[in-house]
Design a protein around this motif. Structure first.
Motif, PDB file in Angstrom:
ATOM      1  N   ALA A  27      60.574 -23.188 -11.878  1.00 13.03           N
ATOM      2  CA  ALA A  27      61.279 -24.206 -12.681  1.00 13.03           C
ATOM      3  C   ALA A  27      62.351 -24.990 -11.733  1.00 13.03           C
ATOM      4  CB  ALA A  27      62.163 -23.646 -13.863  1.00 13.03           C
ATOM      5  N   GLY A  28      62.846 -24.334 -10.730  1.00 13.00           N
ATOM      6  CA  GLY A  28      63.677 -25.130  -9.868  1.00 13.00           C
ATOM      7  C   GLY A  28      65.263 -24.616 -10.250  1.00 13.00           C
ATOM      8  N   ALA A  29      66.153 -25.621  -9.912  1.00 12.15           N
ATOM      9  CA  ALA A  29      67.504 -25.450 -10.340  1.00 12.15           C
ATOM     10  C   ALA A  29      67.735 -25.912 -11.834  1.00 12.15           C
ATOM     11  CB  ALA A  29      68.399 -26.230  -9.432  1.00 12.15           C
ATOM     12  N   VAL A  30      68.548 -24.920 -12.371  1.00  9.58           N
ATOM     13  CA  VAL A  30      69.035 -25.295 -13.699  1.00  9.58           C
ATOM     14  C   VAL A  30      70.501 -25.113 -13.875  1.00  9.58           C
ATOM     15  CG1 VAL A  30      68.995 -24.478 -16.198  1.00  9.58           C
ATOM     16  CG2 VAL A  30      66.815 -24.469 -14.649  1.00  9.58           C
ATOM     17  N   GLU A  31      71.192 -26.090 -14.245  1.00 14.31           N
ATOM     18  CA  GLU A  31      72.715 -25.993 -14.445  1.00 14.31           C
ATOM     19  C   GLU A  31      73.246 -25.532 -15.548  1.00 14.31           C
ATOM     20  OE1 GLU A  31      74.111 -29.659 -13.120  1.00 14.31           O
ATOM     21  OE2 GLU A  31      73.213 -29.638 -10.957  1.00 14.31           O
ATOM     22  N   VAL A  32      74.301 -24.736 -15.599  1.00 16.18           N
ATOM     23  CA  VAL A  32      74.826 -24.301 -16.829  1.00 16.18           C
ATOM     24  C   VAL A  32      76.418 -24.202 -16.494  1.00 16.18           C
ATOM     25  CG1 VAL A  32      72.706 -22.693 -17.514  1.00 16.18           C
ATOM     26  CG2 VAL A  32      74.782 -21.880 -16.062  1.00 16.18           C
ATOM     27  N   GLU A  33      77.186 -23.937 -17.814  1.00 14.40           N
ATOM     28  CA  GLU A  33      78.654 -23.874 -17.574  1.00 14.40           C
ATOM     29  C   GLU A  33      79.027 -22.539 -18.082  1.00 14.40           C
ATOM     30  OE1 GLU A  33      81.416 -25.912 -16.806  1.00 14.40           O
ATOM     31  OE2 GLU A  33      79.810 -27.323 -15.599  1.00 14.40           O
ATOM     32  N   LEU A  34      79.559 -21.612 -17.428  1.00 11.26           N
ATOM     33  CA  LEU A  34      80.000 -20.231 -18.030  1.00 11.26           C
ATOM     34  C   LEU A  34      81.056 -20.401 -18.728  1.00 11.26           C
ATOM     35  CD1 LEU A  34      79.292 -18.332 -14.660  1.00 11.26           C
ATOM     36  CD2 LEU A  34      77.908 -18.333 -16.890  1.00 11.26           C
ATOM     37  N   ALA A  35      81.492 -20.121 -19.981  1.00  6.55           N
ATOM     38  CA  ALA A  35      82.660 -20.124 -20.628  1.00  6.55           C
ATOM     39  C   ALA A  35      83.248 -18.835 -20.620  1.00  6.55           C
ATOM     40  CB  ALA A  35      82.275 -19.999 -22.199  1.00  6.55           C
ATOM     41  N   VAL A  36      84.329 -18.892 -19.642  1.00 12.74           N
ATOM     42  CA  VAL A  36      85.114 -17.699 -19.107  1.00 12.74           C
ATOM     43  C   VAL A  36      85.860 -17.095 -20.603  1.00 12.74           C
ATOM     44  CG1 VAL A  36      86.740 -16.566 -17.743  1.00 12.74           C
ATOM     45  CG2 VAL A  36      85.363 -18.425 -17.193  1.00 12.74           C
ATOM     46  N   GLN A  37      85.297 -15.782 -21.059  1.00  7.10           N
ATOM     47  CA  GLN A  37      85.901 -14.933 -22.173  1.00  7.10           C
ATOM     48  C   GLN A  37      86.869 -13.877 -21.545  1.00  7.10           C
ATOM     49  OE1 GLN A  37      84.573 -15.804 -25.080  1.00  7.10           O
ATOM     50  NE2 GLN A  37      83.182 -17.110 -24.054  1.00  7.10           N
ATOM     51  N   PRO A  38      87.583 -13.150 -22.535  1.00  8.10           N
ATOM     52  CA  PRO A  38      88.563 -12.105 -22.200  1.00  8.10           C
ATOM     53  C   PRO A  38      87.923 -11.096 -21.453  1.00  8.10           C
ATOM     54  CG  PRO A  38      88.733 -12.737 -24.382  1.00  8.10           C
ATOM     55  CD  PRO A  38      87.500 -13.385 -24.224  1.00  8.10           C
ATOM     56  N   VAL A  39      88.804 -10.287 -20.780  1.00  5.52           N
ATOM     57  CA  VAL A  39      88.487  -9.161 -20.011  1.00  5.52           C
ATOM     58  C   VAL A  39      87.285  -8.115 -20.499  1.00  5.52           C
ATOM     59  CG1 VAL A  39      89.265  -7.296 -18.623  1.00  5.52           C
ATOM     60  CG2 VAL A  39      90.725  -9.238 -18.590  1.00  5.52           C
ATOM     61  N   GLY A  40      87.613  -7.604 -21.775  1.00  3.72           N
ATOM     62  CA  GLY A  40      86.807  -6.872 -22.217  1.00  3.72           C
ATOM     63  C   GLY A  40      85.542  -7.052 -23.143  1.00  3.72           C
ATOM     64  N   SER A  41      85.424  -8.419 -22.835  1.00  2.00           N
ATOM     65  CA  SER A  41      84.131  -9.186 -23.693  1.00  2.00           C
ATOM     66  C   SER A  41      82.960  -8.328 -23.564  1.00  2.00           C
ATOM     67  CB  SER A  41      84.060 -10.511 -23.629  1.00  2.00           C
ATOM     68  OG  SER A  41      84.988 -11.279 -23.968  1.00  2.00           O
ATOM     69  N   GLN A  42      81.918  -8.359 -24.347  1.00  2.00           N
ATOM     70  CA  GLN A  42      80.587  -7.540 -24.358  1.00  2.00           C
ATOM     71  C   GLN A  42      79.774  -8.947 -24.470  1.00  2.00           C
ATOM     72  OE1 GLN A  42      79.792  -4.497 -23.169  1.00  2.00           O
ATOM     73  NE2 GLN A  42      82.071  -4.554 -22.438  1.00  2.00           N
ATOM     74  N   ALA A  43      79.891 -10.011 -25.351  1.00  2.01           N
ATOM     75  CA  ALA A  43      79.114 -10.950 -25.405  1.00  2.01           C
ATOM     76  C   ALA A  43      79.829 -12.223 -25.603  1.00  2.01           C
ATOM     77  CB  ALA A  43      78.352 -10.669 -26.779  1.00  2.01           C
ATOM     78  N   SER A  44      79.184 -13.324 -25.474  1.00  2.00           N
ATOM     79  CA  SER A  44      79.501 -14.591 -25.539  1.00  2.00           C
ATOM     80  C   SER A  44      80.441 -15.008 -26.945  1.00  2.00           C
ATOM     81  CB  SER A  44      78.534 -15.692 -25.436  1.00  2.00           C
ATOM     82  OG  SER A  44      79.257 -16.950 -25.585  1.00  2.00           O
ATOM     83  N   MET A  45      81.577 -15.308 -26.963  1.00  2.87           N
ATOM     84  CA  MET A  45      82.506 -15.713 -28.263  1.00  2.87           C
ATOM     85  C   MET A  45      81.362 -16.595 -29.131  1.00  2.87           C
ATOM     86  SD  MET A  45      84.892 -13.911 -27.921  1.00  2.87           S
ATOM     87  CE  MET A  45      86.552 -13.753 -27.990  1.00  2.87           C
ATOM     88  N   GLY A  46      80.569 -17.305 -28.650  1.00  2.00           N
ATOM     89  CA  GLY A  46      79.649 -18.173 -29.330  1.00  2.00           C
ATOM     90  C   GLY A  46      78.674 -17.468 -29.778  1.00  2.00           C
ATOM     91  N   ASP A  47      78.210 -16.031 -29.444  1.00  3.27           N
ATOM     92  CA  ASP A  47      77.105 -15.231 -29.843  1.00  3.27           C
ATOM     93  C   ASP A  47      77.411 -14.457 -30.946  1.00  3.27           C
ATOM     94  OD1 ASP A  47      74.683 -13.753 -29.708  1.00  3.27           O
ATOM     95  OD2 ASP A  47      74.883 -13.140 -27.683  1.00  3.27           O
TER      96      ASP A  47
END
Length: 183
Positions: free
Chosen positions: A156-176
């Motif tokens: 597929a080549g290059a795929v761009e994303v934006e990482l949402a930086v969560q608090p230190v102890g997070s186990q999953a994305s806040m939107g998940d």
């Protein structure tokens, strides 16, 4: 009819031959440009088979040299693909990692051949499992910010994303909605 023109350098060119040459050049250029236009469409088709959802990272401490990145990668295509690396302005190197448990000790290791994303399958990158390592951070990752990340796939080549930086102890994305323990 034979028409001649003289160029400044004193060379003589037959107009009929020049016109014929120009026509051949236009036809050749048109053929080349249509081939060039076909290739990006094929790349777009391949890239559209990979979908990335909920890309995130954890906040890092001052002086911390590495951070993790997590997400879900789905491949809706008929053929498998492989995540082989990436890049970001936030770090010197992007590596694909897994975690192994040996004799009760958890160890991270780089997947030098990349991570298989099966046809019609989904792979979840999460803490304690497959993940991306951002090595040689330029500065700490700060909660609430986003980090640009370009992932590189074998097909597929290059795929761009934006990482949402969560608090230190997070186990999953806040939107998940999940707790990060699936897959």
């Amino acid at each position: 009819m034979h028409i001649k023109t003289t160029r400044p350098m004193g060379r003589t060119i037959h107009s009929a031959l020049a016109a014929l040459g120009a026509a051949a050049l236009i036809l050749a250029t048109g053929a080349c440009s249509s081939e060039i236009e076909a290739d990006p469409a094929a790349s777009e088709s391949a890239a559209s088979e990979i979908a990335i959802t909920a890309p995130w990272s954890r906040e890092t401490a001052e002086g911390q040299d590495a951070g993790g990145a997590f997400m879900t990668i789905a491949n809706s295509g008929a053929g498998g693909d492989r995540l082989i690396g990436g890049s970001t302005p936030a770090a010197r190197e992007v590596q694909v990692h897994t975690v192994d448990m040996t004799d009760g000790v958890m160890r991270m290791r780089q997947l030098t051949d990349g991570l298989e994303i099966p046809a019609g399958g989904t792979v979840t990158l999460k803490p304690g499992s497959y993940h991306i390592m951002l090595m040689g951070l330029a500065q700490p990752l700060t909660q609430g910010e986003t980090v640009p990340l370009t992932l590189t796939f074998e097909k597929a080549g290059a795929v761009e994303v934006e990482l949402a930086v969560q608090p230190v102890g997070s186990q999953a994305s806040m939107g998940d909605a999940s707790d990060g323990d699936d897959g």
